[in-house]
Design an enzyme around this catalytic site. Structure first.
Site, PDB file in Angstrom:
ATOM      1  CE  LYS A 124       2.334   7.589  -5.741  1.00  0.00           C
ATOM      2  NZ  LYS A 124       1.276   6.713  -6.013  1.00  0.00           N
ATOM      3  NE  ARG A 192       0.145  -0.362  -7.513  1.00  0.00           N
ATOM      4  CZ  ARG A 192      -0.062   0.932  -6.774  1.00  0.00           C
ATOM      5  NH1 ARG A 192       0.434   1.089  -5.404  1.00  0.00           N
ATOM      6  NH2 ARG A 192      -0.633   1.879  -7.407  1.00  0.00           N
TER       7      ARG A 192
END
Ligand SMILES: NC(=O)c1ccc[n+]([C@@H]2O[C@H](COP(=O)([O-])OP(=O)(O)OC[C@H]3O[C@@H](n4cnc5c(N)ncnc54)[C@H](OP(=O)(O)O)[C@@H]3O)[C@@H](O)[C@H]2O)c1
Length: 356
Positions: A124, A192
């Protein structure tokens, strides 16, 4: 968006230990060697009908080390302009690929995996936007291959039970849901979690968990109103969503990369409420209070780190020839990405992937 949920998603084998084999062995390929790749691989080791077959990384040394740690037979790094994952996908023995890279790379790698004829479990958020998600879903359907977004929490016994209680009428008709997930993530322009090129920000990384409480009890909303704080790099450091439903119910969801929140969910109905303790994405306890009666508590534990349940579902579905999971259907991933696109439009957040 899909209609309100009339009954909870029920794990197809709620009483079965995920370590119980459900069919023939599948050979797994894992793409990336980061934090979640390691955590999920540890749970994959618990499944007797899973073979840890191949791993890929941008670095051959990292792939070799990961393979040695977990017993993968093959390790692929980038070589001569060919990506490690492309080399993994060229191996016909790999049945199913687990994509564990940052969000912005899911589309490219999952698309390549489907083109190579592999079933796919993709971390996800499934993609960065709805256009990318739709391309993956279309290709998987065209090829008759299994595709699922790795929304592991949906398969946890605690979450299944929470949605079952909400649907049972015990707390009356659900009128309001509140859920939060937050942790202070140290800022780094290359992390990230913060980098626009990786799909950084709270929305794509963690909002999916508070949202799950609204989806599991009320379904997809008719209206979404979003506010957030956008940092100088253009990603949402935190956001707050209010979901509205035609019948008057509301959900308020908050996600933060700045604050350590209680990570709790409340589902309030016309006659009582349900609260989660532990973490909002992996509750250890559910407390139900109807009117002014004494609260009732139910405790939960998980097998492994909690990923074993989604891994059992992927395995079972592929063994039975299903191309999507009834518990985590592709339409829900598409609707989630559409909802997130709408939130980003309100917040003014865009990513390099949006203009590709
Ligand atoms: N289900 C969960 O509980 C959970 C928890 C955390 C994260 N996640 C999801 O898992 C994904 C990865 O998160 P993470 O926490 O594991 O991140 P991470 O620790 O940074 O690891 C990501 C890995 O992806 C690879 N990678 C990094 N940058 C890349 C790039 N530019 N191109 C291709 N590959 C790249 C790297 O592996 P190599 O160096 O080996 O190539 C890196 O180790 C995200 O989508 C996140 O939402 C899920």
């Amino acid at each position: 968006m899909s209609a309100l949920i009339a009954k909870p998603w029920l794990f197809s084998q709620p009483d079965q230990d995920p370590r119980t084999a459900t069919g023939a062995r599948l050979r797994w390929g894992v793409v990336a060697t980061g934090g979640i790749a390691a955590a999920v691989t540890r749970d994959l080791e618990l499944l007797p009908d899973a073979e840890l077959y191949a791993v890929s990384s941008r670095s051959q040394a990292a792939a070799d080390a990961f393979a040695a740690d977990y017993g993968f037979a093959r390790a692929y790094g980038d070589h001569d302009g060919v990506a490690g994952y492309e080399r993994l996908l060229a191996n016909d023995a790999v049945d199913v690929v687990y994509v564990a890279t940052p969000h912005a790379h899911h589309h490219e790698i999952a698309l390549a995996a489907l083109r190579a004829g592999k079933h796919v479990l993709c971390e996800k958020a499934l993609t960065v936007n709805a256009r990318e998600a739709a391309e993956l879903v279309e290709l998987a359907r065209d090829k008759g291959l299994f595709l699922m977004e790795a929304m592991w929490s949906r398969f946890l016994p605690s979450m299944q039970r929470a949605f079952e209680i909400a649907a049972s009428g015990e707390i009356g008709e659900v009128k309001w849901v509140g859920a939060d997930l937050g942790f202070p993530a140290p800022y780094s322009p290359t992390s990230r979690l913060w980098a626009p090129r990786d799909g950084g920000g709270a929305l794509l990384d963690i909002t999916i968990y508070p949202l799950l409480w609204a989806l599991g009890t009320l379904g997809f909303p008719q209206t979404v109103s979003a506010t957030g704080w956008i940092n100088d790099d253009g990603v949402d450091a935190q956001n707050a969503l209010t979901l509205g439903y035609h019948h008057g119910a509301q959900a308020q969801l908050t996600s933060s990369l700045l604050a350590h929140g209680p990570r709790a969910a409340t589902v309030a109905g016309s006659q009582g409420f349900l609260q989660s303790l532990g973490s909002v994405n992996n509750p250890t306890e559910l407390v139900v209070r109807v009117g002014f009666e004494e609260p009732r508590a139910e405790q939960f534990s998980v097998v492994g780190r909690g990923y074993s349940y989604e891994l059992r579902e992927v395995t079972r579905c592929i063994q039975q020839g299903l191309t999507e999971s009834p518990v985590m259907p592709l339409e829900d991933s598409l609707n989630t990405m559409r909802l997130f696109d709408g939130v980003r439009a309100q917040l003014g957040v865009s990513y390099p992937n949006d203009v590709r």
